[in-house]
Design a protein around this motif. Sequence first.
Motif, PDB file in Angstrom:
ATOM      1  N   ASP A 116      46.234  35.303  40.464  1.00  0.00           N
ATOM      2  CA  ASP A 116      45.599  35.686  39.327  1.00  0.00           C
ATOM      3  C   ASP A 116      44.166  35.405  38.897  1.00  0.00           C
ATOM      4  OD1 ASP A 116      47.169  33.583  38.779  1.00  0.00           O
ATOM      5  OD2 ASP A 116      47.588  34.531  36.775  1.00  0.00           O
ATOM      6  N   VAL A 117      43.979  34.112  39.277  1.00  0.00           N
ATOM      7  CA  VAL A 117      42.904  33.650  38.423  1.00  0.00           C
ATOM      8  C   VAL A 117      41.614  34.154  39.229  1.00  0.00           C
ATOM      9  CG1 VAL A 117      41.802  31.224  38.467  1.00  0.00           C
ATOM     10  CG2 VAL A 117      43.934  31.229  38.016  1.00  0.00           C
ATOM     11  N   PRO A 118      41.545  34.520  40.357  1.00  0.00           N
ATOM     12  CA  PRO A 118      40.278  35.076  40.650  1.00  0.00           C
ATOM     13  C   PRO A 118      39.782  36.196  39.876  1.00  0.00           C
ATOM     14  CG  PRO A 118      41.381  34.564  42.670  1.00  0.00           C
ATOM     15  CD  PRO A 118      42.259  34.265  41.382  1.00  0.00           C
ATOM     16  N   ALA A 119      40.819  37.098  39.598  1.00  0.00           N
ATOM     17  CA  ALA A 119      40.349  38.219  38.702  1.00  0.00           C
ATOM     18  C   ALA A 119      39.799  37.780  37.262  1.00  0.00           C
ATOM     19  CB  ALA A 119      41.405  39.150  38.437  1.00  0.00           C
ATOM     20  N   TRP A 120      40.307  36.765  36.972  1.00  0.00           N
ATOM     21  CA  TRP A 120      39.877  36.368  35.435  1.00  0.00           C
ATOM     22  C   TRP A 120      38.486  35.681  35.892  1.00  0.00           C
ATOM     23  CZ3 TRP A 120      40.935  36.330  30.462  1.00  0.00           C
ATOM     24  CH2 TRP A 120      40.509  35.104  29.751  1.00  0.00           C
ATOM     25  N   LEU A 121      38.252  34.974  36.667  1.00  0.00           N
ATOM     26  CA  LEU A 121      36.952  34.460  36.936  1.00  0.00           C
ATOM     27  C   LEU A 121      35.990  35.390  37.094  1.00  0.00           C
ATOM     28  CD1 LEU A 121      37.838  31.370  39.502  1.00  0.00           C
ATOM     29  CD2 LEU A 121      37.543  31.129  37.086  1.00  0.00           C
ATOM     30  N   GLU A 122      36.194  36.366  37.740  1.00  0.00           N
ATOM     31  CA  GLU A 122      35.198  37.380  38.311  1.00  0.00           C
ATOM     32  C   GLU A 122      35.119  38.240  36.714  1.00  0.00           C
ATOM     33  OE1 GLU A 122      37.191  39.582  41.167  1.00  0.00           O
ATOM     34  OE2 GLU A 122      36.070  38.793  42.758  1.00  0.00           O
ATOM     35  N   ARG A 123      35.765  38.140  36.212  1.00  0.00           N
ATOM     36  CA  ARG A 123      35.482  38.818  34.572  1.00  0.00           C
ATOM     37  C   ARG A 123      34.813  37.961  33.720  1.00  0.00           C
ATOM     38  NH1 ARG A 123      36.233  44.159  33.913  1.00  0.00           N
ATOM     39  NH2 ARG A 123      36.890  43.764  31.585  1.00  0.00           N
ATOM     40  N   GLY A 124      34.305  36.670  34.218  1.00  0.00           N
ATOM     41  CA  GLY A 124      33.651  35.862  33.398  1.00  0.00           C
ATOM     42  C   GLY A 124      34.295  34.824  32.514  1.00  0.00           C
ATOM     43  N   GLY A 125      35.811  34.722  32.903  1.00  0.00           N
ATOM     44  CA  GLY A 125      36.780  33.911  32.211  1.00  0.00           C
ATOM     45  C   GLY A 125      36.547  32.363  32.858  1.00  0.00           C
ATOM     46  N   VAL A 126      37.234  31.512  32.207  1.00  0.00           N
ATOM     47  CA  VAL A 126      36.999  30.097  32.395  1.00  0.00           C
ATOM     48  C   VAL A 126      38.595  29.568  32.645  1.00  0.00           C
ATOM     49  CG1 VAL A 126      36.601  27.593  31.908  1.00  0.00           C
ATOM     50  CG2 VAL A 126      34.942  29.582  31.282  1.00  0.00           C
TER      51      VAL A 126
END
Length: 211
Positions: A180-190
């Motif tokens: 689930d982390v890649p989607a968070w990263l693609e949205r600009g998340g850390v």
Amino acid sequence: MTDLQAPRRRIVSFDLAHLDRAGWRTVVPEGPNAIESVTLTGNAIALQYLVDVRSELRLFGLDGKDLGAVTLPGIGTLSGMSGRHDAPDLFYGFTSPLYASTVFVYRRSGGTSTSFEAARPTFDPAGYETKQFFAISRDGTRVPYFVTARKHLTLNGGNPTLLYAYGGFAVSLTPAYRPDVPAWLERGGVYVTASLRVEGVWRGLAPGRPA
């Protein structure tokens, strides 16, 4: 591999005809970092170390001579080493916040690791990176944590951040992949993980507050 008189473990050898500890010979002594696993490969000893909550892989001769570190695919966690004493190839699993669990084969002849039937996620990790940092606990102990984000992202305290931390039961929270982390990263998340100490968790609680 034994933790007898070596809490971080050491590697010993002995004659099967004489199993008493008086005949043990230390091949690789206890060091500053804990030995997690060991296997024989091509007349060498492969050791997985836990270094600041990240994996390090080193080879030693049967005489205990340090043959050097094996370069891993990145900052992450190694698992499932396997090899044969009469064959030079070493197989191991590896994962990181940007790398789904993948089996690699390390060939000593070329000194390189190549993936074995690697996973093909739709997420391209090339534009992201994981870095390690240390927070200082109130008693001065360094607590390691890992930050995964888009490359060259300015970390100014205003980025949406998902922090996951754990500390307990002698379990280290090592850097690993979560789908689930890649989607968070693609949205600009850390994405941040921290490996806490049990005593650090307790000391952080207010008096009388339940854990």
